[in-house]
Write a protein that holds these residues in place. Sequence first.
Motif, PDB file in Angstrom:
ATOM      1  N   ILE A 266      44.623 113.839  68.604  1.00  0.00           N
ATOM      2  CA  ILE A 266      44.403 112.407  68.821  1.00  0.00           C
ATOM      3  C   ILE A 266      43.068 112.156  69.510  1.00  0.00           C
ATOM      4  CG2 ILE A 266      45.211 110.412  70.157  1.00  0.00           C
ATOM      5  CD1 ILE A 266      46.794 110.810  67.651  1.00  0.00           C
ATOM      6  N   ASN A 267      42.749 112.976  70.484  1.00  0.00           N
ATOM      7  CA  ASN A 267      41.498 112.784  71.222  1.00  0.00           C
ATOM      8  C   ASN A 267      40.269 113.122  70.382  1.00  0.00           C
ATOM      9  OD1 ASN A 267      41.838 111.928  74.188  1.00  0.00           O
ATOM     10  ND2 ASN A 267      43.473 113.425  73.926  1.00  0.00           N
ATOM     11  N   SER A 268      40.458 113.808  69.253  1.00  0.00           N
ATOM     12  CA  SER A 268      39.325 114.124  68.378  1.00  0.00           C
ATOM     13  C   SER A 268      39.063 113.022  67.358  1.00  0.00           C
ATOM     14  CB  SER A 268      39.594 115.444  67.641  1.00  0.00           C
ATOM     15  OG  SER A 268      40.586 115.265  66.634  1.00  0.00           O
ATOM     16  N   LEU A 269      39.876 111.976  67.354  1.00  0.00           N
ATOM     17  CA  LEU A 269      39.794 110.958  66.302  1.00  0.00           C
ATOM     18  C   LEU A 269      38.896 109.776  66.646  1.00  0.00           C
ATOM     19  CD1 LEU A 269      43.530 110.927  65.177  1.00  0.00           C
ATOM     20  CD2 LEU A 269      41.574 111.799  63.896  1.00  0.00           C
ATOM     21  N   GLU A 270      38.233 109.831  67.761  1.00  0.00           N
ATOM     22  CA  GLU A 270      37.234 108.825  68.134  1.00  0.00           C
ATOM     23  C   GLU A 270      37.823 107.446  68.404  1.00  0.00           C
ATOM     24  OE1 GLU A 270      34.061 108.917  65.285  1.00  0.00           O
ATOM     25  OE2 GLU A 270      33.410 110.925  65.891  1.00  0.00           O
ATOM     26  N   PHE A 271      39.081 107.391  68.869  1.00  0.00           N
ATOM     27  CA  PHE A 271      39.556 106.126  69.408  1.00  0.00           C
ATOM     28  C   PHE A 271      38.677 105.748  70.596  1.00  0.00           C
ATOM     29  CE2 PHE A 271      43.445 107.280  67.136  1.00  0.00           C
ATOM     30  CZ  PHE A 271      43.847 106.051  66.643  1.00  0.00           C
ATOM     31  N   LYS A 272      38.591 104.470  70.860  1.00  0.00           N
ATOM     32  CA  LYS A 272      37.745 104.020  71.976  1.00  0.00           C
ATOM     33  C   LYS A 272      38.254 104.580  73.295  1.00  0.00           C
ATOM     34  CE  LYS A 272      35.032  99.975  73.176  1.00  0.00           C
ATOM     35  NZ  LYS A 272      34.787  98.550  72.847  1.00  0.00           N
ATOM     36  N   SER A 273      39.568 104.676  73.422  1.00  0.00           N
ATOM     37  CA  SER A 273      40.183 105.346  74.567  1.00  0.00           C
ATOM     38  C   SER A 273      41.588 105.767  74.180  1.00  0.00           C
ATOM     39  CB  SER A 273      40.225 104.422  75.797  1.00  0.00           C
ATOM     40  OG  SER A 273      41.160 103.373  75.614  1.00  0.00           O
ATOM     41  N   VAL A 274      42.118 106.765  74.873  1.00  0.00           N
ATOM     42  CA  VAL A 274      43.492 107.240  74.652  1.00  0.00           C
ATOM     43  C   VAL A 274      44.139 107.419  76.019  1.00  0.00           C
ATOM     44  CG1 VAL A 274      44.966 109.060  73.716  1.00  0.00           C
ATOM     45  CG2 VAL A 274      42.830 108.465  72.540  1.00  0.00           C
ATOM     46  N   LYS A 275      45.342 106.854  76.154  1.00  0.00           N
ATOM     47  CA  LYS A 275      46.072 107.039  77.409  1.00  0.00           C
ATOM     48  C   LYS A 275      47.555 107.158  77.116  1.00  0.00           C
ATOM     49  CE  LYS A 275      46.631 102.085  78.453  1.00  0.00           C
ATOM     50  NZ  LYS A 275      46.378 101.008  79.445  1.00  0.00           N
ATOM     51  N   GLU A 276      48.282 107.748  78.044  1.00  0.00           N
ATOM     52  CA  GLU A 276      49.726 107.884  77.927  1.00  0.00           C
ATOM     53  C   GLU A 276      50.372 106.818  78.799  1.00  0.00           C
ATOM     54  OE1 GLU A 276      52.640 111.534  78.892  1.00  0.00           O
ATOM     55  OE2 GLU A 276      51.024 112.029  77.485  1.00  0.00           O
ATOM     56  N   ILE A 277      51.362 106.129  78.237  1.00  0.00           N
ATOM     57  CA  ILE A 277      52.051 105.093  78.997  1.00  0.00           C
ATOM     58  C   ILE A 277      53.526 105.428  79.051  1.00  0.00           C
ATOM     59  CG2 ILE A 277      50.364 103.314  78.374  1.00  0.00           C
ATOM     60  CD1 ILE A 277      52.475 102.196  76.419  1.00  0.00           C
ATOM     61  N   TYR A 278      54.230 104.788  79.982  1.00  0.00           N
ATOM     62  CA  TYR A 278      55.670 105.011  80.118  1.00  0.00           C
ATOM     63  C   TYR A 278      56.363 103.662  80.207  1.00  0.00           C
ATOM     64  CZ  TYR A 278      54.336 109.806  80.922  1.00  0.00           C
ATOM     65  OH  TYR A 278      53.803 111.058  80.761  1.00  0.00           O
ATOM     66  N   SER A 279      57.512 103.565  79.561  1.00  0.00           N
ATOM     67  CA  SER A 279      58.254 102.316  79.578  1.00  0.00           C
ATOM     68  C   SER A 279      59.731 102.608  79.373  1.00  0.00           C
ATOM     69  CB  SER A 279      57.748 101.373  78.475  1.00  0.00           C
ATOM     70  OG  SER A 279      58.566 100.231  78.375  1.00  0.00           O
ATOM     71  N   THR A 280      60.593 101.971  80.156  1.00  0.00           N
ATOM     72  CA  THR A 280      62.037 102.112  79.943  1.00  0.00           C
ATOM     73  C   THR A 280      62.471 101.285  78.738  1.00  0.00           C
ATOM     74  OG1 THR A 280      62.387 100.347  81.550  1.00  0.00           O
ATOM     75  CG2 THR A 280      62.546 102.607  82.343  1.00  0.00           C
ATOM     76  N   ASN A 281      61.787 100.182  78.478  1.00  0.00           N
ATOM     77  CA  ASN A 281      62.023  99.374  77.285  1.00  0.00           C
ATOM     78  C   ASN A 281      60.993  99.774  76.239  1.00  0.00           C
ATOM     79  OD1 ASN A 281      64.213  97.832  77.965  1.00  0.00           O
ATOM     80  ND2 ASN A 281      63.008  96.180  78.868  1.00  0.00           N
ATOM     81  N   LYS A 282      61.171 100.943  75.601  1.00  0.00           N
ATOM     82  CA  LYS A 282      60.111 101.467  74.774  1.00  0.00           C
ATOM     83  C   LYS A 282      59.704 100.533  73.645  1.00  0.00           C
ATOM     84  CE  LYS A 282      63.153 104.992  73.088  1.00  0.00           C
ATOM     85  NZ  LYS A 282      64.228 104.776  74.013  1.00  0.00           N
ATOM     86  N   ALA A 283      60.685  99.912  72.966  1.00  0.00           N
ATOM     87  CA  ALA A 283      60.331  99.104  71.808  1.00  0.00           C
ATOM     88  C   ALA A 283      59.959  97.680  72.174  1.00  0.00           C
ATOM     89  CB  ALA A 283      61.487  99.087  70.816  1.00  0.00           C
ATOM     90  N   SER A 284      60.391  97.214  73.332  1.00  0.00           N
ATOM     91  CA  SER A 284      60.151  95.811  73.670  1.00  0.00           C
ATOM     92  C   SER A 284      58.683  95.509  73.878  1.00  0.00           C
ATOM     93  CB  SER A 284      60.936  95.428  74.930  1.00  0.00           C
ATOM     94  OG  SER A 284      60.468  96.156  76.050  1.00  0.00           O
TER      95      SER A 284
END
Length: 263
Positions: free
Chosen positions: A200-218
């Motif tokens: 993912i980090n090799s794909l030239e997205f402007k930025s990449v970060k990991e997030i966490y959520s208990t309501n994953k789909a909401s």
Amino acid sequence: MNIVLLSDFSSASTHMLEYAAMLFKNQKVNFTILHIKAPCKGESCSGKCGVVFSQNLKKDQNLLIKKGYHTNQLQTKFIEGAYIESIRSVITEDQIDLIMLGNSNKGAYSTGLFFDKKTLEIITKVKCSVVLVPEEATIDLPRTALLPTDFSITSDYSIFNILTSLPFVNQTHLSLLPTGLNKTLGPNRKHSKELISKVINSLEFKSVKEIYSTNKASCINGFDLVMVLAKNLSIFQDLFSSSIDSLCRPEVPILFLHDSRKL
């Protein structure tokens, strides 16, 4: 890049065409506007439906011409035949890289998801990445994208290859949303997570970060695009269930990623 635009001439399909026109503006793309129907029974039709559908396809083509696309970038196809088999044939014959289709959230579907059986079969049974454009989606380039993943991929990462051909990637901020956090991340999944992060980090997205959520789909409608690994059915249920317990009704385009290796 060769793209199939699946049209049934509905308002949802028209919205998808407008989204596709915006998404690939000024890009080197070839569009195939495709309509498929089951063969007519008996002789009552006498070929009349082919004439009508060809006229409707011409209207779809003219919409894209008005959006700035040249006629040599556009072709139309009308096929009477089995739905999935016909799509597979076009994918192979025209070396298609991506399928796009519209979706209306107004219906209640027997799949238990926010799309019908045909759409589900396209996503899961056709070896090609798919962009599903809800009728409520705004016509804007994606600036934020979400990728829910349980890091269950263990070997092949060509599933992400399509992202190298999409013009908006280097202007998009990507968020990775880990799922299945109630399970221990074993050695294989831990290694897979490291590899996925590297890819993912090799794909030239402007930025990449990991997030966490208990309501994953909401939270998915807080993004401009959602990416889903097409074979990960457990995430399908989390994101796209139409039950009363569903966390979200998708209103943003969804990119279903498929392994892009040639058959």
